[in-house]
Design a protein around this motif. Structure first.
Motif, PDB file in Angstrom:
ATOM      1  N   GLY A  26    -101.411  -5.755  87.204  1.00  0.00           N
ATOM      2  CA  GLY A  26    -100.392  -6.030  88.384  1.00  0.00           C
ATOM      3  C   GLY A  26     -98.972  -6.613  87.467  1.00  0.00           C
ATOM      4  O   GLY A  26     -98.231  -7.238  88.061  1.00  0.00           O
ATOM      5  N   ARG A  27     -99.064  -6.004  86.133  1.00  0.00           N
ATOM      6  CA  ARG A  27     -97.791  -6.716  85.417  1.00  0.00           C
ATOM      7  C   ARG A  27     -96.469  -6.205  86.159  1.00  0.00           C
ATOM      8  O   ARG A  27     -95.587  -6.762  86.120  1.00  0.00           O
ATOM      9  N   LYS A  28     -96.160  -4.903  86.649  1.00  0.00           N
ATOM     10  CA  LYS A  28     -95.381  -4.456  87.230  1.00  0.00           C
ATOM     11  C   LYS A  28     -94.954  -4.471  88.858  1.00  0.00           C
ATOM     12  O   LYS A  28     -94.265  -4.509  89.370  1.00  0.00           O
ATOM     13  N   GLY A  29     -96.140  -4.853  89.331  1.00  0.00           N
ATOM     14  CA  GLY A  29     -96.198  -4.799  90.832  1.00  0.00           C
ATOM     15  C   GLY A  29     -97.522  -5.519  91.100  1.00  0.00           C
ATOM     16  O   GLY A  29     -97.921  -6.804  90.744  1.00  0.00           O
ATOM     17  N   THR A  30     -98.355  -4.941  92.323  1.00  0.00           N
ATOM     18  CA  THR A  30     -99.457  -5.591  92.623  1.00  0.00           C
ATOM     19  C   THR A  30    -100.766  -4.980  91.626  1.00  0.00           C
ATOM     20  O   THR A  30    -100.677  -3.895  91.118  1.00  0.00           O
ATOM     21  N   VAL A  31    -101.950  -5.447  91.760  1.00  0.00           N
ATOM     22  CA  VAL A  31    -103.024  -5.113  90.988  1.00  0.00           C
ATOM     23  C   VAL A  31    -103.380  -3.965  91.852  1.00  0.00           C
ATOM     24  O   VAL A  31    -103.863  -4.012  93.010  1.00  0.00           O
ATOM     25  N   GLY A  32    -103.933  -2.682  90.898  1.00  0.00           N
ATOM     26  CA  GLY A  32    -104.375  -1.534  91.718  1.00  0.00           C
ATOM     27  C   GLY A  32    -103.281  -0.599  92.071  1.00  0.00           C
ATOM     28  O   GLY A  32    -103.406   0.379  92.937  1.00  0.00           O
ATOM     29  N   ASP A  33    -102.121  -0.915  91.758  1.00  0.00           N
ATOM     30  CA  ASP A  33    -100.994   0.106  92.060  1.00  0.00           C
ATOM     31  C   ASP A  33    -101.094   1.199  91.194  1.00  0.00           C
ATOM     32  O   ASP A  33    -101.633   1.290  90.076  1.00  0.00           O
ATOM     33  N   CYS A  34    -100.121   2.313  91.177  1.00  0.00           N
ATOM     34  CA  CYS A  34    -100.178   3.214  90.468  1.00  0.00           C
ATOM     35  C   CYS A  34     -99.710   3.228  89.257  1.00  0.00           C
ATOM     36  O   CYS A  34    -100.375   3.639  88.051  1.00  0.00           O
ATOM     37  N   TRP A  35     -99.060   2.104  88.693  1.00  0.00           N
ATOM     38  CA  TRP A  35     -98.542   1.720  87.665  1.00  0.00           C
ATOM     39  C   TRP A  35     -99.897   1.215  86.711  1.00  0.00           C
ATOM     40  O   TRP A  35     -99.812   1.627  85.609  1.00  0.00           O
ATOM     41  N   ASP A  36    -100.551   0.581  87.643  1.00  0.00           N
ATOM     42  CA  ASP A  36    -101.708   0.064  86.724  1.00  0.00           C
ATOM     43  C   ASP A  36    -102.775   1.014  86.311  1.00  0.00           C
ATOM     44  O   ASP A  36    -103.083   1.010  85.138  1.00  0.00           O
ATOM     45  N   ARG A  37    -102.872   1.815  87.247  1.00  0.00           N
ATOM     46  CA  ARG A  37    -103.846   3.126  86.909  1.00  0.00           C
ATOM     47  C   ARG A  37    -103.251   3.820  85.576  1.00  0.00           C
ATOM     48  O   ARG A  37    -103.768   4.375  84.787  1.00  0.00           O
ATOM     49  N   TYR A  38    -101.883   4.066  85.590  1.00  0.00           N
ATOM     50  CA  TYR A  38    -101.282   4.818  84.474  1.00  0.00           C
ATOM     51  C   TYR A  38    -101.215   3.978  83.588  1.00  0.00           C
ATOM     52  O   TYR A  38    -101.771   4.587  82.233  1.00  0.00           O
ATOM     53  N   ASP A  39    -101.062   2.354  83.305  1.00  0.00           N
ATOM     54  CA  ASP A  39    -101.344   1.726  82.346  1.00  0.00           C
ATOM     55  C   ASP A  39    -102.635   1.848  81.477  1.00  0.00           C
ATOM     56  O   ASP A  39    -102.798   1.906  80.422  1.00  0.00           O
ATOM     57  N   VAL A  40    -103.686   1.780  82.579  1.00  0.00           N
ATOM     58  CA  VAL A  40    -104.877   1.694  82.049  1.00  0.00           C
ATOM     59  C   VAL A  40    -105.135   2.872  80.965  1.00  0.00           C
ATOM     60  O   VAL A  40    -105.842   2.730  80.020  1.00  0.00           O
ATOM     61  N   ARG A  41    -104.842   4.250  81.517  1.00  0.00           N
ATOM     62  CA  ARG A  41    -104.838   5.212  80.795  1.00  0.00           C
ATOM     63  C   ARG A  41    -103.999   5.127  79.456  1.00  0.00           C
ATOM     64  O   ARG A  41    -104.647   5.488  78.447  1.00  0.00           O
ATOM     65  N   MET A  42    -102.851   4.710  79.534  1.00  0.00           N
ATOM     66  CA  MET A  42    -102.088   4.630  78.180  1.00  0.00           C
ATOM     67  C   MET A  42    -102.789   3.493  77.275  1.00  0.00           C
ATOM     68  O   MET A  42    -102.897   3.909  76.055  1.00  0.00           O
ATOM     69  N   GLN A  43    -103.460   2.436  77.695  1.00  0.00           N
ATOM     70  CA  GLN A  43    -104.088   1.566  76.934  1.00  0.00           C
ATOM     71  C   GLN A  43    -105.333   2.011  76.266  1.00  0.00           C
ATOM     72  O   GLN A  43    -105.529   1.815  75.370  1.00  0.00           O
ATOM     73  N   GLU A  44    -106.024   2.959  77.331  1.00  0.00           N
ATOM     74  CA  GLU A  44    -107.372   3.489  76.768  1.00  0.00           C
ATOM     75  C   GLU A  44    -107.075   4.359  75.578  1.00  0.00           C
ATOM     76  O   GLU A  44    -107.991   4.499  74.792  1.00  0.00           O
TER      77      GLU A  44
END
Lengths: 419, 444, 183
Positions: A299-317
């Motif tokens: 939830g760094r940019k918004g809420t936990v579980g938003d599109c940015w988080d899913r995107y970010d998880v992929r980037m970190q992975e």
């Protein structure tokens, strides 16, 4: 899906408070009752707005640039706001599971390439492991290392596509080409080791088909170094971009309860904040030897579980995968790459379920053998198929442009949804 | 050179009469006296060819003017399309069109021929008359905007005192065409595109107008020729962004608003291909589609040209004043076109970098950010002119005041360049003390 | 109307304006960097990417090695290999050995079970035709019997004939022809 008795309890999921979610969200025809943004009833709307309006039904797909294949979404829209969504699938159903019952064990391998064609190595691995479990054979260690390298490289390649096409969905064209530039290198690495660029059929029952050619492991190391540099650029170009953040943060929020209730796995589940990764939860192959983290949505940019988080998880992975590949390169030893198997493979009778962490989530293969050359029953648990099921829940209340963002963030591969 | 003389005489006559009347009369006189006309007149039994009535003169003049503009806009648009594709290619580590002609320069021409030859489909459910009219209206607005554009000293079609207002007004005409196209296509995606276009253009006229008020305030005129001429001191380097420190942010604001006006990324919502497939022109094919395409690039050129004329010195360029006569006009025209193309290049660069905004964010961008900024800039520029500069004409100001703005502009550019050196966004963000709360991650 | 509110974590008006401006600049710096770099693309028909040795393209058959054992055809998941030959004693008279590339998925499963290691996937990949029937390719480099096989066969026939004429004669003449050609 019948998990076999050896399956350990899913520690992460079990400790979470799970509400019985999704009960009242559908009517009897499995149509959505709008939840996030409740539009006014018609007579109410007429009184407030003094005009008569009507929800519009739109077909998004199967020929639409942003449905990532032949997904058809029937959207109910109120102006720009989506009030209902029903996905229609099955446009490229090829009966892969039924084919699995009519070809020999090893002959099914090329078919596994073709459901999640962006992560064919992982598919090969999942199927091979399921059959190996029934066979009860030992895999040579070098084969396991090569399998892990290939699977993780393929994960990077798949996430690169997710990253690139996500930019494309949101109107940024250039990241797509940059991601394909790096993916090209991965594909040429695969081409060198197995001769194919998309449908590898490389990881097989009992090991891998060929040993790595000379110089291949060094090139993988070179790729890892180069990729880490490029990865920073991706973040500067897209992840942190203000417009991109405003398009993805707080959009398509999937709560923990929903994520669990709809059976999401992979980055979609981790984006909602649950650190559940089969590589850690049920370590297979050599994964308990390696050190790596499981990125979760913060939830760094918004809420936990938003599109940015899913995107970010992929980037970190992607970066974690590079870490794993590096550890593989450090640990790999000379040795055989294929266990001794008879030419006409007969698998002992029994059944086995093996789930592995595909780039998109848990890819499970459930096989029943009657002790013959062919499977009696073969069933695939596809992560994209399960992840797709959240769409009717996640889309209502978002805007039309967000629908594209949400579909992109779930990162489906229609070849695997339909199989 | 012929066309330059023609342009010059258009500009020369424009102030006295309807555009191009005089040279049209000359042309018709010449045509009357040529041997073919005499032979025809004799054959018909007349002494010589009759003097045509005024409306024919006007019609011929207008026809020639439209032909010139159409040719110019087509060439510029085709060149811009080529430029866009090549630049996009290079940005994306690929080559771009390189097969047709040298460096693929004739690719746009080939595409144009292909579009001309394609079947012109009108959907069965479409509103035929509106469907046919829409691309024409869109094209007309692009042509009309050229009327007020000062391309070189004395070479423009008209010399309107309200040139700025005229261009904005005519550019909005294209919106009506787009709405017509979206509505008449009988396609929901097209309708979405049209509605988005309407909302977007209406919203962005406000910051666009406000940003255009800044040069009007600084130069003291709404006449594009006069504003351009006011930037000619310092032997042609005294551009408006160097005259007043407010003009640089105003130029940035103008640039952003112009992107939105011309439906360029990140504001290309009306035709966003990943959401609306192709938006308002989804049902168009062949030549009608190419009209929309040409209009987009023509409008891009005109918006760039307007920005060049207002902020970047128009046809002025350091050292250009040593030239005289036809050479001066030709060079000015060249300078003007090249400057405009540079701005188009900037638009292309932005397009291939940024993602697209959402429709509500486009509105938020306009009303929450750009409009207040525009208002502030208008007030600030007026304040600078009146309070700091004391209302003096630019050339009468003390030297430090003349030199302060260029120094500031150079400093800002250097500062940004220095900050961008190796910076990644993570560390550079939020100099204005972000109030971000602690991330609430659920870890298990 | 109930409109969804998608506001970011507010970090202040000025900061939002600055972030929008700054992140756009950072992105533009990256795209500018690649603008001045050499493109990565390869101009296909003129330049070609190097094809690795293990590439899985159109098959080629080492026909003199092949013993007509059907292992490859049996291993194929899509049944795209079909072959026909007539056995004359130990020699083969080839009629056809076709691969149907309408079906073949280049999985290379046919090459592993081959006991003589004679079927391979090569580096050719262009399968462009105007007619689908043209995609059924014959891998044979010659039809009928090869020259050597014919020689051996005739020698064996002659030996057989002479053997039949003089039954007590030893089989010395036939021995070289019987020796396996491939080790």
């Amino acid at each position: 899906m019948v998990p076999s008795s050896e399956t350990p309890a899913r520690g992460a999921a079990a400790t979470l408070p799970v509400k019985p979610a999704g009960q009242g969200d559908y009517d009897e025809d499995f149509n959505l009752k709008p939840k996030f943004a409740t539009p006014l009833a018609r007579n109410e709307r007429e009184m407030v707005m003094d005009v008569r309006t009507q929800d519009m039904e739109m077909n998004m797909g199967p020929q639409h640039p942003s449905t990532h294949g032949v997904l058809r979404l029937l959207l109910r829209v109120d102006g720009e706001i989506v009030t209902g969504a029903v996905p229609y699938i099955g446009y490229i159903h090829r009966c892969a599971e039924k084919i699995g019952e009519s070809v020999e064990w090893i002959q099914y391998l090329p078919y596994t390439d073709r459901y999640d064609y962006l992560a064919a190595m992982n598919n090969n691995l999942g199927y091979s492991m399921a059959v190996e479990k029934l066979l009860g054979i030992e895999i040579p260690e070098r084969a396991m290392y090569i399998r892990t390298i290939c699977a993780e490289l393929n994960r990077i390649g798949s996430h690169l596509i997710a990253f690139g096409t996500y930019g494309l969905d949101l109107g940024a064209f250039t990241p797509f080409f940059y991601s394909f530039r790096e993916r090209e290198w991965i594909l040429s690495l695969f081409e060198k080791i197995c001769g194919a660029r998309l449908t590898y059929s490389y990881i097989r029952i009992g090991g891998v088909f060929n040993d790595s050619p000379p110089g291949w492991l060094e090139e993988v190391a070179a790729f890892c170094n180069d990729f880490e540099e490029k990865w920073k650029e991706y973040n500067d170009l897209l992840s942190e971009n203000s417009i991109f953040v405003s398009r993805t943060a707080n959009v398509g929020v999937i709560s923990v309860e929903d994520a669990l209730a709809f059976g999401l796995t992979g980055p979609c589940l981790r984006g909602s904040g649950i650190a559940y990764d089969l590589r850690k939860a049920q370590p297979y192959e050599l994964y308990n030897k390696f050190e790596f983290d499981i990125p979760v949505g913060s939830g760094r940019k918004g809420t936990v579980g938003d599109c940015w988080d899913r995107y970010d998880v992929r980037m970190q992975e992607m970066r974690e995968s590079v870490k794993i590949v590096r550890q593989c390169l450090a640990g790999i030893q000379e040795g055989p790459t294929l266990a001794k198997l008879s030419a006409a493979l007969r698998v002992p009778a029994g059944h086995a379920y093996v789930g592995i962490e595909n780039p998109r989530g848990e890819l499970g293969h459930f096989v029943i053998s009657g002790g013959d050359k062919k499977a009696i029953r073969l069933r695939v648990r596809g992560p994209s198929f399960c992840n797709l099921s959240i769409l009717p829940k996640a889309l209502p209340g978002t805007m039309l442009a967000d629908a594209v963002a949400v579909i992109g963030s779930i990162d489906i591969v229609l070849g695997e949804v339909d199989r | 050179m012929i066309s330059l003389h023609v342009m010059e005489s258009i500009g020369g006559q424009a102030r006295r009469a309807a555009p191009g009347t005089n040279w049209t009369i000359d042309l018709i006189e010449w045509a009357r006296k040529c041997s073919l006309s005499k032979w025809l007149a004799n054959a018909a039994g007349y002494e010589e060819a009759p003097v045509p009535p005024d409306w024919i003169v006007a019609a011929v003049g207008a026809g020639i003017a439209v032909g010139l503009v159409l040719a110019f806009i087509s060439v510029v648009a085709m060149f811009s399309i080529w430029l866009e594709r090549r630049v996009a290619g290079r940005i994306q580590s690929r080559i771009g069109p390189n097969r047709v002609g040298p460096f693929g320069l004739l690719q746009s021409l080939a595409d144009g021929v292909k579009l001309l030859l394609k079947e012109d489909i009108i959907p069965s459910g479409a509103d035929r008359s509106l469907f046919i009219l829409a691309p024409a209206l869109v094209m007309a607005s692009a042509l009309g905007m050229f009327a007020a554009l000062p391309m070189a000293a004395g070479a423009g079609f008209t010399d309107l005192n309200l040139g700025i207002i005229f261009i904005i007004a005519v550019s909005s005409l294209a919106t009506i065409g787009v709405i017509m196209a979206g509505w008449s296509s009988n396609n929901k995606w097209a309708l979405y595109g049209a509605m988005r276009e309407a909302a977007q253009v209406v919203s962005y006229e406000i910051p666009l107008g406000l940003s255009l008020l800044v040069p009007a305030v600084v130069a003291g005129s709404m006449n594009l020729r006069e504003i351009t001429e006011s930037q000619s001191s310092w032997s042609g380097a005294c551009w408006l962004i160097f005259q007043n420190p407010i003009c640089l942010p105003a130029f940035v604001l103008y640039f952003v608003a112009a992107l939105a006006e011309t439906k360029r990324a990140p504001f290309d919502l009306p035709e966003s291909e990943s959401e609306l497939v192709a938006g308002f022109h989804v049902e168009y094919s062949g030549i009608r589609f190419s009209f929309f395409f040409l209009e987009e690039y023509g409008a891009m050129f005109i918006m760039s040209a307007l920005g060049v004329a207002l902020f970047l010195g128009g046809w002025n360029f350091p050292g250009i004043d040593v030239l005289h006569g036809g050479w001066l006009v030709a060079t000015q025209l060249l300078v003007f076109v090249i400057k405009s193309l540079c701005m188009i290049l900037l638009m292309i660069w932005v397009r291939w970098t940024l993602p697209r905004l959402r429709v509500d964010q486009v509105m938020v961008m306009s009303y929450k950010y750009l409009t207040p900024i525009g208002l502030g800039l208008v007030v600030a520029s007026a304040g600078w002119e009146v309070l700091v500069a004391g209302g003096l004409p630019f050339n009468d100001r003390p030297f430090w005041m003349q030199a302060a703005t260029p120094a500031l502009v150079v400093f800002v550019c250097l500062l940004l360049g220095w900050m961008l050196r190796k910076q990644s966004v993570d560390s550079a963000a939020a100099p204005f003390a972000a109030r971000s709360s602690a991330p609430g991650a659920i870890q298990t | 109307m109930v409109a969804p509110t998608h506001t970011l974590k507010s970090s202040g008006w000025f900061n939002e304006v600055w972030l929008g401006f700054w992140t756009a600049l950072v992105g533009m710096r990256i795209t500018l960097k690649y603008f001045f770099k050499k493109p990565e693309t390869v101009q296909y028909p003129e330049e070609r990417m190097p094809i690795p040795d293990r590439y899985r393209g159109i098959h080629y058959l080492e026909q003199e090695k092949c013993i007509y054992c059907f292992m490859c055809a049996r291993a194929c998941p899509v049944d795209c290999i079909s072959m026909e030959a007539v056995r004359h004693g130990k020699e083969l008279e080839w009629v056809s050995f076709t691969v149907d590339y309408n079906r073949c998925m280049f999985c290379e499963l046919c090459t592993y079970p081959c006991p003589k290691d004679c079927i391979h996937e090569g580096k050719e990949f262009a399968l462009v035709t105007y007619d689908r029937r043209d995609l059924v390719l014959d891998l044979l480099s010659w039809k009928g019997m090869s020259a050597e096989a014919k020689q051996r066969f005739e020698a064996a026939e002659a030996a057989k004939a002479s053997g039949a004429a003089a039954k007590d004669a030893p089989k010395a003449g036939a021995a070289p022809a019987d020796a396996p050609e491939h080790s």
